[in-house]
Scaffold this active site. Structure first.
Site, PDB file in Angstrom:
ATOM      1  CG  PHE A 150      -0.232   0.278   2.530  1.00 22.99           C
ATOM      2  CD1 PHE A 150       0.079   1.567   2.930  1.00 22.99           C
ATOM      3  CD2 PHE A 150       0.113  -0.773   3.375  1.00 22.99           C
ATOM      4  CE1 PHE A 150       0.734   1.806   4.138  1.00 22.99           C
ATOM      5  CE2 PHE A 150       0.769  -0.547   4.570  1.00 22.99           C
ATOM      6  CZ  PHE A 150       1.085   0.747   4.955  1.00 22.99           C
ATOM      7  CE  LYS A 174      -2.749  -9.071  -4.061  1.00 18.92           C
ATOM      8  NZ  LYS A 174      -3.119  -8.081  -2.991  1.00 18.92           N
ATOM      9  CB  SER A 227       5.188  -7.135   6.696  1.00 15.03           C
ATOM     10  OG  SER A 227       4.489  -8.354   6.502  1.00 15.03           O
ATOM     11  CB  CYS A 282      10.799  -0.976   3.121  1.00 10.29           C
ATOM     12  SG  CYS A 282      11.223  -0.592   1.429  1.00 10.29           S
ATOM     13  CD  GLU A 383       8.635  -2.810   8.951  1.00 12.77           C
ATOM     14  OE1 GLU A 383       8.129  -3.939   8.830  1.00 12.77           O
ATOM     15  OE2 GLU A 383       9.060  -2.135   8.001  1.00 12.77           O
TER      16      GLU A 383
END
Lengths: 483, 117
Positions: A150, A174, A227, A282, A383
Site C-alpha cells: 500500500f 496484484k 512485511s 521500508c 517494525e
C-alpha cells in the site's frame, strides 16, 4: 454509487467472479473512494491463462518494438502526472510532494526499461574447441507477477512490470487492496498503449488472490514487497511451487550520527527519512543512534525541527506530513508508542491523539520521538511502520556499528559524519543492503538493485538494475559446430 | 502561516503567480508578456514534475508569501514595472532554498527574464 473496481485481463476490463468487495478509504476524510474485489482463484486463473496465451506473440515481437512501448508509456505518464499524484494522495494519505516523488521514481523505472535491449545483450566465445563456438542467449521466461504494497501503490509495481515485459514476459499485478486505484489508473494508461492482449493484467484482491498467484503452475516467478513475515511466506510458498521469487520484507533502519556531523543539516534530512510518507516506507529511519556528544545535540535539534512539521491533508500543498494508511494502522502505531513508553522510553515528542482541524476522523499520527530507548524496547525491536523515531546513545563508533548489526533486519542504514574514515568504515562493516552516507533515505535509483539483507529480503536477485534483467530472463548456452 | 515550506509548495505557488501574471497581461492587452508568462508556467510545471527528488525532500523554512506582495490592481506602466520587480525579488529569494540544482537554475533563469522585461 461507489465505483466497483474491475480486473484487467487479456486486454479488457472484466468484472471478477467474486461477489465480495472491500471498501477503499481516503485515510484523511474516511470517504469511500471505491470498492475493490476480493478476486478468487478463478479470477487469477483467467489472468494467468490470458498471460500464457499472450506470451508467444509477445516474445516474438522484436525487442526494439517492445522497448518502444516504454517511450509511449513515459509520455502518457508525464501527461497524467498530477492526476496520478493526486490519486496516490487520496488513497494513501501521503503529501503531494511525496506522491509526485513516487510517480517520478516510477517513471525512472520506465526509463530504465526502455534500455533493456542494451542490457539483455549477451556474450560468446569462438573456438572453445576446434571449430566450436559457444554463446549465451537471454530469453524471456514466461508469466511473472507482482504482489505489491500500500505504501507506494504506483512506484513499486513500476519497479517490476516495465522491465519484465520489455524482456518479453507477460505480467500480472496484484496491488494492495488498501490502495488499488492507482493501479486502476495505471492500467487505463497501459490500455492506451494497445499492447497485445494478455501482456499486462491486473487482478485485485487480498490473501486468496495472492495465494492463487503464488501456487499457480503457469506463473514462472513472483516479485513481492511487504512485511517480513509475509515476505517469508511468499518466499516459502513460491519456492515450494517451483518459482523464482524476490521478496522484499520489512525493516528497522538505523541512522548513526557522529559528533563531527553538521547536526542542523543532518536533522533536516533525517526528518524526511523518519517522517516522510508518515514513516510508512521500508527505507524509513526508525532508530537514530547518537554517538557520544552527538546524542544530546541530536535530541534537541530533532525535537526543535520535528515539532514544526505541519501535519494535515496531503492535497494541501503546505502539508509536510500526511496520514497513515488506515484507522487500524493508527491504532497499532499508537499502541506501540504506548508500549515503548511503558518500557522506559522517554517521549520527547508524542504524536498520539493528534487532531487535525477539519479532519476529525483522519488517520493522523504526529511525529514522535522516543528518547533513551534500550535495545529490548519494543520501539527498537519491532517494525512500527509509522512516524516514530527512537533515539539510542552509543559511546563510540564501534558501539554504534554493533547496535546496528544486531538488528534482525538489514534493509538500510545511514551515517551522518564529516569524516571519510567513519564513512568508509560504516559502508564496509554495516550489514545492510542500502547504505546512506549523509543521506537518510538510501533509495537506489532504477539502474541499481534495491538491496536488502537478513530478514529484509528473501531470495537471490533483487528488484531493479541488472538483477531485474537476470530475474526476468532465462539464460541459454549455445554450443555449435558446423565443420 | 506560510505555505512556502516544501519543494512542491514553492513550485506550485510560483506557478500560480505566473498564471496570474498571464491573466494580468492579457487583461492589459500585452500579448507578448502574457505569452512569456505562460511559457514560464509551462516550464515551471515541467520542473516541478521532473525535479522532485523523493530522497531529498526536506522542509524549507524562512520563506513567507506575505513578504512578497504583488499589486495586481495597478495596470499602469509603473504598476507593471512594480509587478516585474516583485517577481525578480521573489525568484531571487526562493532559488537558493531549493536543493535541486536543475530547479534552482530554472528559477534563477525565470528571475533573469523578469529582470530583462
Amino acid at each position: 454509487m461507489t465505483k466497483k473496481l474491475k480486473n484487467y485481463v487479456g486486454g479488457r476490463w472484466v468484472t471478477p467472479s467474486t461477489t465480495a468487495y472491500t471498501p477503499v478509504y481516503n485515510p484523511a476524510t474516511c470517504e469511500v473512494l471505491a470498492e475493490t474485489p476480493e478476486s478468487t482463484y478463478d479470477d487469477v486463473n483467467d489472468a494467468v491463462k490470458a498471460a500464457v496465451a499472450g506470451f508467444e506473440e509477445w516474445r516474438t515481437t522484436p525487442i526494439l518494438n517492445r522497448s518502444q512501448y516504454m517511450y509511449r508509456l513515459k509520455t502518457l505518464l508525464e501527461g497524467r502526472f498530477e492526476e496520478l499524484s493526486k490519486m496516490i494522495v487520496l488513497e494513501n494519505g501521503k503529501t503531494m510532494d511525496e506522491a509526485r516523488g513516487e510517480v517520478r521514481r516510477g517513471i525512472e523505472s520506465v526509463d530504465f526499461a526502455a534500455g533493456v535491449p542494451l542490457l539483455m545483450r549477451t556474450d560468446g566465445l569462438e573456438d572453445i574447441s576446434s571449430g566450436i563456438d559457444e554463446l549465451t542467449l537471454r530469453q524471456p521466461a514466461g508469466v511473472f507477477a507482482a504482489i505489491t504494497p500500500f505504501n507506494f501503490p504506483m512506484m513499486v509495481p513500476l519497479w517490476f512490470l516495465p522491465t519484465a515485459i520489455v524482456c518479453g514476459n507477460t505480467f500480472i499485478v496484484k496491488p494492495s487492496p488498501q490502495t488499488p486505484i492507482s493501479m486502476e489508473l495505471m492500467f487505463e494508461i497501459l490500455d492506451e498503449l494497445d499492447l497485445p492482449p494478455g501482456v499486462v493484467n491486473l487482478v485485485h484482491g487480498g490473501t486468496d488472490a495472492s495465494m492463487a498467484v503464488m501456487q499457480h503452475p503457469d506463473v514462472t516467478g513472483v516479485s513481492f514487497v511487504g512485511s517480513s513475515p509475509v515476505a517469508r511466506i511468499v518466499y516459502e510458498t513460491c519456492t515450494k511451487h517451483g518459482k523464482r521469487v524476490q521478496a522484499q520484507g520489512g525493516a528497522k533502519n538505523y541512522i548513526a550520527v557522529m559528533p563531527d556531523a553538521n547536526i542542523e543539516a543532518s536533522v533536516k534530512n533525517i526528518l524526511g527519512a523518519a517522517y516522510g510518507c508518515s514513516g510508512q516506507r521500508c527505507l524509513a529511519a526508525a532508530v537514530a543512534v547518537g554517538v557520544g556528544d552527538a546524542y544530546d545535540l541530536l535530541k534537541d535539534e530533532l525535537a526543535k525541527q520535528a515539532s514544526k512539521l505541519r501535519v494535515g491533508y496531503g492535497l494541501d500543498e503546505a502539508t509536510q506530513m500526511g496520514t497513515v494508511v488506515s484507522h487500524a494502522a493508527k491504532e497499532r502505531i499508537e499502541s506501540i508508542i504506548t508500549a515503548g513508553i511503558e518500557g522506559g522510553a522517554v517521549p520527547i515528542l508524542d504524536g498520539r491523539g493528534l487532531e487535525v482541524e477539519g479532519f476529525s476522523d483522519g488517520s493522523f499520527v504526529g511525529p514522535t520521538i522516543l528518547a533513551d530507548v534500550t535495545p529490548d524496547n519494543i520501539a527498537v525491536k519491532d517494525e512500527i511502520f509509522g512516524p516514530v523515531l527512537a533515539l539510542m546513545k552509543a559511546d563510540s563508533f564501534d558501539e554504534a556499528i554493533e547496535i546496528i548489526n544486531k538488528s534482525r533486519y538489514g534493509n538500510a542504514a545511514s551515517i551522518f559524519t564529516s569524516s571519510g574514515r567513519y564513512a568508509r568504515d560504516f559502508k564496509y562493516r554495516v550489514n545492510a543492503g542500502n547504505i546512506g552516507i549523509n543521506i537518510g533515505v538510501a533509495a537506489p535509483s532504477a539502474s541499481f538493485p534495491f538491496g536488502g539483507q537478513k530478514e529484509s529480503f528473501f531470495g537471490d536477485l533483487h528488484g531493479q538494475g541488472m538483477d531485474s534483467i537476470e530475474f526476468y530472463t532465462e539464460r541459454k548456452i549455445i554450443i555449435e559446430r558446423w565443420t | 502561516m506560510t505555505r512556502l515550506n516544501s519543494f512542491g509548495s514553492v513550485m506550485s505557488y510560483v506557478i500560480e503567480l505566473e498564471t496570474r501574471l498571464t491573466s494580468y497581461y492579457q487583461a492589459i492587452g500585452n500579448a507578448d508578456r502574457a505569452t512569456s508568462a505562460d511559457k514560464r508556467r509551462i516550464k515551471l510545471e515541467r520542473i516541478r514534475r521532473e525535479n522532485v527528488v523523493e530522497i531529498t525532500l526536506e522542509p524549507i523554512d524562512g520563506l513567507d508569501e506575505a513578504d512578497f506582495p504583488f499589486n495586481w490592481e495597478d495596470a499602469s506602466d509603473a504598476g507593471q514595472t512594480a509587478v516585474e520587480a516583485a517577481f525578480v525579488q521573489f525568484y531571487s529569494a526562493i532559488a537558493p532554498k531549493i536543493n535541486v540544482l536543475t530547479a534552482q537554475r530554472a528559477l534563477e533563469r525565470c528571475g533573469q527574464e523578469h529582470q530583462a522585461s
